[in-house]
Design an enzyme around this catalytic site. Structure first.
Site, PDB file in Angstrom:
ATOM      1  N   GLU A 129       4.383  -5.187   7.461  1.00 45.01           N
ATOM      2  CA  GLU A 129       3.561  -4.175   8.147  1.00 45.01           C
ATOM      3  C   GLU A 129       3.966  -3.935   9.592  1.00 45.01           C
ATOM      4  O   GLU A 129       3.836  -2.816  10.103  1.00 45.01           O
ATOM      5  CB  GLU A 129       2.067  -4.575   8.090  1.00 45.01           C
ATOM      6  N   ALA A 144       0.868  -1.175   0.000  1.00 47.74           N
ATOM      7  CA  ALA A 144       0.000   0.000   0.000  1.00 47.74           C
ATOM      8  C   ALA A 144       0.908   1.229   0.000  1.00 47.74           C
ATOM      9  O   ALA A 144       2.057   1.161   0.452  1.00 47.74           O
ATOM     10  CB  ALA A 144      -0.870  -0.006   1.242  1.00 47.74           C
ATOM     11  N   GLY A 157       0.696  -5.125   0.669  1.00 49.84           N
ATOM     12  CA  GLY A 157      -0.430  -5.231  -0.273  1.00 49.84           C
ATOM     13  C   GLY A 157      -0.066  -5.939  -1.573  1.00 49.84           C
ATOM     14  O   GLY A 157      -0.935  -6.489  -2.243  1.00 49.84           O
ATOM     15  N   GLU A 198      -0.283  -9.533  -0.736  1.00 47.56           N
ATOM     16  CA  GLU A 198      -1.717  -9.802  -0.558  1.00 47.56           C
ATOM     17  C   GLU A 198      -2.442  -9.848  -1.906  1.00 47.56           C
ATOM     18  O   GLU A 198      -3.331 -10.670  -2.117  1.00 47.56           O
ATOM     19  CB  GLU A 198      -2.327  -8.726   0.360  1.00 47.56           C
TER      20      GLU A 198
HETATM   21  N1  COA Z   1       4.589   3.243  -0.535  1.00 46.81           N
HETATM   22  C1  COA Z   1       4.972   4.410  -1.053  1.00 46.81           C
HETATM   23  N2  COA Z   1       6.142   4.589  -1.683  1.00 46.81           N
HETATM   24  C2  COA Z   1       6.934   3.515  -1.794  1.00 46.81           C
HETATM   25  C3  COA Z   1       6.610   2.265  -1.274  1.00 46.81           C
HETATM   26  C4  COA Z   1       5.356   2.146  -0.620  1.00 46.81           C
HETATM   27  N3  COA Z   1       4.926   0.986  -0.123  1.00 46.81           N
HETATM   28  N4  COA Z   1       7.619   1.407  -1.525  1.00 46.81           N
HETATM   29  C5  COA Z   1       8.550   2.109  -2.190  1.00 46.81           C
HETATM   30  N5  COA Z   1       8.148   3.374  -2.343  1.00 46.81           N
HETATM   31  C6  COA Z   1       8.855   4.477  -3.025  1.00 46.81           C
HETATM   32  C7  COA Z   1       9.995   5.018  -2.173  1.00 46.81           C
HETATM   33  O1  COA Z   1       9.506   5.941  -1.236  1.00 46.81           O
HETATM   34  C8  COA Z   1      10.848   5.646  -3.242  1.00 46.81           C
HETATM   35  O2  COA Z   1      10.254   6.862  -3.633  1.00 46.81           O
HETATM   36  P1  COA Z   1      11.185   8.186  -3.837  1.00 46.81           P
HETATM   37  O3  COA Z   1      12.139   7.802  -4.934  1.00 46.81           O
HETATM   38  O4  COA Z   1      10.196   9.240  -4.252  1.00 46.81           O
HETATM   39  O5  COA Z   1      11.862   8.415  -2.534  1.00 46.81           O
HETATM   40  C9  COA Z   1      10.699   4.694  -4.427  1.00 46.81           C
HETATM   41  O6  COA Z   1       9.487   3.975  -4.189  1.00 46.81           O
HETATM   42  C10 COA Z   1      11.820   3.688  -4.531  1.00 46.81           C
HETATM   43  O7  COA Z   1      11.906   2.977  -3.291  1.00 46.81           O
HETATM   44  P2  COA Z   1      13.266   2.839  -2.464  1.00 46.81           P
HETATM   45  O8  COA Z   1      12.908   2.600  -1.032  1.00 46.81           O
HETATM   46  O9  COA Z   1      14.172   3.983  -2.748  1.00 46.81           O
HETATM   47  O10 COA Z   1      13.880   1.528  -3.113  1.00 46.81           O
HETATM   48  P3  COA Z   1      14.888   0.501  -2.459  1.00 46.81           P
HETATM   49  O11 COA Z   1      15.340  -0.387  -3.562  1.00 46.81           O
HETATM   50  O12 COA Z   1      15.925   1.211  -1.664  1.00 46.81           O
HETATM   51  O13 COA Z   1      13.995  -0.354  -1.429  1.00 46.81           O
HETATM   52  C11 COA Z   1      12.057  -1.605  -0.749  1.00 46.81           C
HETATM   53  C12 COA Z   1      12.977  -1.193  -1.910  1.00 46.81           C
HETATM   54  C13 COA Z   1      10.875  -2.353  -1.352  1.00 46.81           C
HETATM   55  C14 COA Z   1      12.821  -2.524   0.218  1.00 46.81           C
HETATM   56  C15 COA Z   1      11.569  -0.352   0.004  1.00 46.81           C
HETATM   57  O14 COA Z   1      11.062   0.574  -0.942  1.00 46.81           O
HETATM   58  C16 COA Z   1      10.495  -0.606   1.022  1.00 46.81           C
HETATM   59  O15 COA Z   1      10.764  -1.121   2.094  1.00 46.81           O
HETATM   60  N6  COA Z   1       9.240  -0.263   0.687  1.00 46.81           N
HETATM   61  C17 COA Z   1       8.125  -0.367   1.580  1.00 46.81           C
HETATM   62  C18 COA Z   1       7.652  -1.787   1.687  1.00 46.81           C
HETATM   63  C19 COA Z   1       6.525  -1.910   2.690  1.00 46.81           C
HETATM   64  O16 COA Z   1       6.680  -1.695   3.871  1.00 46.81           O
HETATM   65  N7  COA Z   1       5.350  -2.295   2.189  1.00 46.81           N
HETATM   66  C20 COA Z   1       4.193  -2.519   2.998  1.00 46.81           C
HETATM   67  C21 COA Z   1       3.368  -1.305   3.104  1.00 46.81           C
HETATM   68  S1  COA Z   1       1.942  -1.615   4.110  1.00 46.81           S
END
Ligand code: COA
Length: 260
Positions: A134, A66, A111, A114
């Site tokens: 989460e 999400a 999500g 999911e």
């Molecule tokens: N919601 C909103 N934005 C997200 C996102 C999410 N779930 N996951 C990634 N992004 C965005 C980042 O904020 C970043 O945006 P920016 O360039 O404007 O700063 C862009 O996507 C790239 O992500 P980034 O974190 O820089 O990539 P990474 O390769 O370093 O890390 C992940 C990848 C997937 C490990 C990391 O993005 C992450 O942990 N995301 C969240 C996962 C999560 O908790 N999901 C469950 C949500 S309920």
């Protein structure tokens, strides 16, 4: 259908849905969820589509969850609606009446995991990564993760994945039964299309009723499930596809199903 955050096209009775926010790792914001709802509602009633393949745009992600920038604004009053909205869209996908194949090409977190779990079949690329992180945000999965992960793998594995927020790779997902197959990245979509074409060549009433019966296993005990199966089996035997399938076998030819 034209959307802002998803791409949609139909080729040879296969619908291709691509979540298309690669700069945000295809995170599901409210607008994207609305688009998924409209897209899958239309697909449900579209007789020109037998099977759907859903994937993520770009090299890195299927769906990274999400959208946390929207999620962070929730409070205890708005959060239940937020959860129920995602759940209802994923239920639409799960009960679409036609198979949805998740082609998981990268991160499938929160999500995203999911969404994949609401699909009928999951194929993954070697680069895919799965998790329900989460707890790292101080919340629990809200789009069905606690329920579907426990059912697809088992409660012990679901507890470990959800309580640690750990991310697992494609081979571990394969080992625990979260995905059916793992392929090199450049073969993933081809393999998903091969599967979709194989299913599309069958009698589509039998496909729909098979899915109906399989999806009922969570709701019915064995005895009621068997009764339900027998009823649907009877329904199949009243179709032209049944006559065609059995005749083709006896006449030693390929069946030509019409979905009637
Ligand atoms: N919601 C909103 N934005 C997200 C996102 C999410 N779930 N996951 C990634 N992004 C965005 C980042 O904020 C970043 O945006 P920016 O360039 O404007 O700063 C862009 O996507 C790239 O992500 P980034 O974190 O820089 O990539 P990474 O390769 O370093 O890390 C992940 C990848 C997937 C490990 C990391 O993005 C992450 O942990 N995301 C969240 C996962 C999560 O908790 N999901 C469950 C949500 S309920």
């Amino acid at each position: 259908m034209d959307f802002k955050n998803i791409l949609f096209e139909v080729k040879n009775k296969i619908g291709f849905v691509t979540i298309n926010r690669p700069d945000k790792l295809n995170a599901l914001n409210n607008e994207t969820l609305d688009e998924l709802y409209y897209c899958f509602s239309a697909v449900k009633n579209d007789e020109e589509i037998d099977v759907v393949i859903i994937t993520g745009s770009g090299e890195k992600a299927f769906v990274a969850g999400a959208d946390i920038s929207e999620l962070s604004k929730l409070n205890s009053e708005t959060a239940k609606d937020f959860s129920e909205k995602g759940q209802s869209i994923f239920k639409l996908i799960e009960n679409l009446g036609k198979p949805v194949i998740a082609a998981v090409n990268g991160f499938a977190l929160g999500g995203g995991c999911e969404l994949a779990m609401a699909c009928s079949i999951r194929y993954a690329s070697e680069k895919a990564k799965f998790g329900q992180p989460e707890v790292n945000l101080g919340i629990i999965p809200g789009y069905g993760g606690t329920q579907r992960l426990a059912r697809i793998v088992n409660t012990g594995l679901a507890a470990e994945i959800i309580l640690t927020g750990d991310i697992i790779d494609a081979n571990e997902a394969l080992r625990i039964g979260l995905v059916n197959k793992v392929y090199p990245s450049d073969q993933l979509i081809c393999k998903a299309v091969e599967l979709a074409e194989k299913i599309s060549a069958k009698g589509q009433i039998a496909i729909r009723l098979s899915l109906d019966a399989i999806n009922k296993t969570d709701q019915l005990n064995l005895e009621n499930g068997l009764s339900f199966e027998a009823k649907l089996f009877g329904d199949c035997c009243g179709t032209q596809d049944f006559k065609e399938g059995t005749s083709a076998f006896l006449e030693k030819r390929k069946p030509n199903f019409t979905g009637k």
